[in-house]
Scaffold this motif. Structure first.
Motif, PDB file in Angstrom:
ATOM      1  N   UNK A   1      61.006  23.406  69.189  1.00  0.00           N
ATOM      2  CA  UNK A   1      59.701  23.988  68.839  1.00  0.00           C
ATOM      3  C   UNK A   1      59.364  23.744  67.374  1.00  0.00           C
ATOM      4  N   UNK A   2      60.383  23.796  66.513  1.00  0.00           N
ATOM      5  CA  UNK A   2      60.154  23.493  65.094  1.00  0.00           C
ATOM      6  C   UNK A   2      59.656  22.067  64.922  1.00  0.00           C
ATOM      7  N   UNK A   3      60.246  21.134  65.663  1.00  0.00           N
ATOM      8  CA  UNK A   3      59.794  19.740  65.596  1.00  0.00           C
ATOM      9  C   UNK A   3      58.334  19.644  66.030  1.00  0.00           C
ATOM     10  N   UNK A   4      57.977  20.324  67.093  1.00  0.00           N
ATOM     11  CA  UNK A   4      56.598  20.286  67.570  1.00  0.00           C
ATOM     12  C   UNK A   4      55.628  20.833  66.525  1.00  0.00           C
ATOM     13  N   UNK A   5      56.016  21.921  65.866  1.00  0.00           N
ATOM     14  CA  UNK A   5      55.143  22.512  64.844  1.00  0.00           C
ATOM     15  C   UNK A   5      54.959  21.564  63.670  1.00  0.00           C
ATOM     16  N   UNK A   6      56.051  20.948  63.207  1.00  0.00           N
ATOM     17  CA  UNK A   6      55.961  20.021  62.078  1.00  0.00           C
ATOM     18  C   UNK A   6      55.143  18.798  62.470  1.00  0.00           C
ATOM     19  N   UNK A   7      55.359  18.301  63.670  1.00  0.00           N
ATOM     20  CA  UNK A   7      54.595  17.140  64.151  1.00  0.00           C
ATOM     21  C   UNK A   7      53.106  17.483  64.231  1.00  0.00           C
ATOM     22  N   UNK A   8      52.781  18.694  64.694  1.00  0.00           N
ATOM     23  CA  UNK A   8      51.383  19.121  64.753  1.00  0.00           C
ATOM     24  C   UNK A   8      50.762  19.154  63.359  1.00  0.00           C
ATOM     25  N   UNK A   9      51.523  19.642  62.375  1.00  0.00           N
ATOM     26  CA  UNK A   9      51.015  19.700  61.000  1.00  0.00           C
ATOM     27  C   UNK A   9      50.677  18.307  60.484  1.00  0.00           C
ATOM     28  N   UNK A  10      51.564  17.338  60.736  1.00  0.00           N
ATOM     29  CA  UNK A  10      51.297  15.986  60.283  1.00  0.00           C
ATOM     30  C   UNK A  10      50.153  15.354  61.047  1.00  0.00           C
ATOM     31  N   UNK A  11      49.995  15.701  62.319  1.00  0.00           N
ATOM     32  CA  UNK A  11      48.891  15.169  63.108  1.00  0.00           C
ATOM     33  C   UNK A  11      47.575  15.682  62.586  1.00  0.00           C
TER      34      UNK A  11
END
Length: 420
Positions: free
Chosen positions: A405-415
């Motif tokens: 979930x942390x990876x998903x949140x960080x990926x969303x921020x960069x997106x």
């Protein structure tokens, strides 16, 4: 200041060595203990290896012989070392070929000269290895400092590795899903028959999927590096194992035991090592920089697709096998994977065993095309990497990851940033 850092390196080596001496013993009779009983004396002894590696590195640090060489001599020392590794490997291959030739009645006599040459080259290699490794450690460390990973002008943690025969790894997965639940390091040099017998024993006695896989490096401290004469790969794997050492101090390393975080961690290291390894080659060994790909003709007809796409077929295989397992058709999934293994074999890809454990191991590495199936971990991390400007920025961005979930949140921020 240099002498101070030498002693700091020794102190860090001592602390980590003590850490590896602390062993945890599971309760008798549990699943993992039964696996260890099947492995028996074939389990790799990390305690002895760490003690020997620590002693060798401590001796090298105190001798500090590489400090008295100019840059040209340091480069030539590394190249001489790589050439010796290649000679040793070639001699070993020639000896093995004679021993496997049924027409050779007395292989001992037939290989006597080669054995003498092999022993001599091994001695030369052992004498040169500490100096060559110290130089490579300094070169990789220098690039890391330039990329912002230094403390008082030195890479932190210090780059420490040793080229050594590597253990193989017994990977164990449940049969009803793809997940690495156990991993046991085995002594080097096991025959294919021994590997297959161990895998079969785990399957038949514990109803688990198992596979013995080779390793190219291992994130002990010093890191264990497979013997290689490929300079570019040597730099990459040294950087790869250092990335694991660096991540040890952050959530993405502290949570390595979680299967999803393990995949994230390994993929990060695989992305990082290519960038740092390339920088080392460019700066110190520019003649080994790979040539750029040839430009495509502007109006060339589109190339025909390859007759067999290994990565695409492997991804299809994993996705279909997971569908069958999800439908509780475990035997059907295993029969399908075996049928696919034969397809790979017919197309020139010699996979010895294709099962749940295969995907549980190779699916942790984004560098193996198709092994992750539909897992988005690799693409998400590559997106983050593409939107960070430096290796340091990339590592800082992914260091806090403790869950998928942390990876998903960080990926969303960069997106979000990319879309603005």
């Amino acid at each position: 200041m240099r002498r101070l850092f030498l002693w700091l390196k020794l102190l860090l080596l001592t602390i980590i060595c003590l850490f590896f001496l602390a062993r945890e013993w599971p309760p008798f009779g549990d699943e993992y203990t039964q696996i260890l009983q099947l492995v028996g004396l074939r389990q790799f002894d990390f305690v002895s290896w760490e003690l020997n590696a620590f002693a060798a590195k401590a001796e090298g640090v105190l001798a500090n012989n590489d400090a008295f060489l100019d840059e040209a001599s340091r480069k030539q020392t590394v190249l001489d070392f790589m050439a010796l590794v290649q000679e040793v490997q070639q001699l070993d291959g020639q000896i093995s070929q004679i021993y496997t030739d049924p027409n050779v009645a007395n292989p001992v006599a037939a290989t006597a000269v080669l054995q003498a040459q092999f022993t001599q080259k091994r001695d030369e290699l052992a004498a040169l290895q500490p100096v060559a490794e110290a130089i490579v450690q300094d070169q990789v460390g220098h690039i890391l400092v330039e990329e912002g990973f230094g403390v008082l002008g030195q890479a932190w943690p210090p780059v420490m590795m040793q080229m050594t025969p590597l253990p193989s790894l017994l990977i164990v997965s449940p049969r009803d899903r793809i997940e690495r639940i156990y991993g046991v390091s085995l002594i080097p040099g096991l025959s294919t028959a021994e590997k297959d017998a161990l895998e079969t024993a785990v399957f038949e006695q514990l109803n688990l999927s198992a596979l013995v896989v080779p390793l190219g490096g291992l994130g002990t401290y010093p890191a264990m590096i497979m013997e290689t004469s490929n300079l570019n790969w040597f730099m990459e794997v040294t950087a790869h194992e250092w990335a694991h050492h660096w991540m040890t101090f952050f959530p993405v390393g502290l949570n390595y035991g979680d299967p999803q975080v393990r995949i994230i961690n390994e993929t990060i290291a695989s992305i990082f090592d290519q960038e740092i390894g390339s920088r080392v080659i460019e700066q110190y060994y520019p003649e080994f920089v790979p040539p750029p790909p040839p430009p495509e003709a502007p109006e060339a007809a589109p190339a025909d697709p390859p007759a067999f796409d290994f990565g695409a077929e492997l991804a299809t295989t994993r996705i279909r096998a997971e569908e069958l397992m999800a439908a509780c058709d475990i035997e059907g999934a295993e029969a399908y994977m075996e049928a696919q293994r034969l397809v790979f074999l017919q197309n020139g890809f010699g996979i010895r065993k294709l099962n749940q454990a295969y995907f549980a191991f190779y699916g942790a590495y984004a560098a193996v095309p198709g092994a992750t199936g539909s897992d988005p971990t690799g693409p998400m991390l590559r997106d983050i990497h593409a939107n960070t400007h430096t290796p340091r920025a990339f590592m800082e961005a992914v260091a806090p990851i403790a869950t998928f979930s942390d990876l998903e949140e960080i990926w969303d921020e960069f997106a979000v940033v990319e879309s603005q």
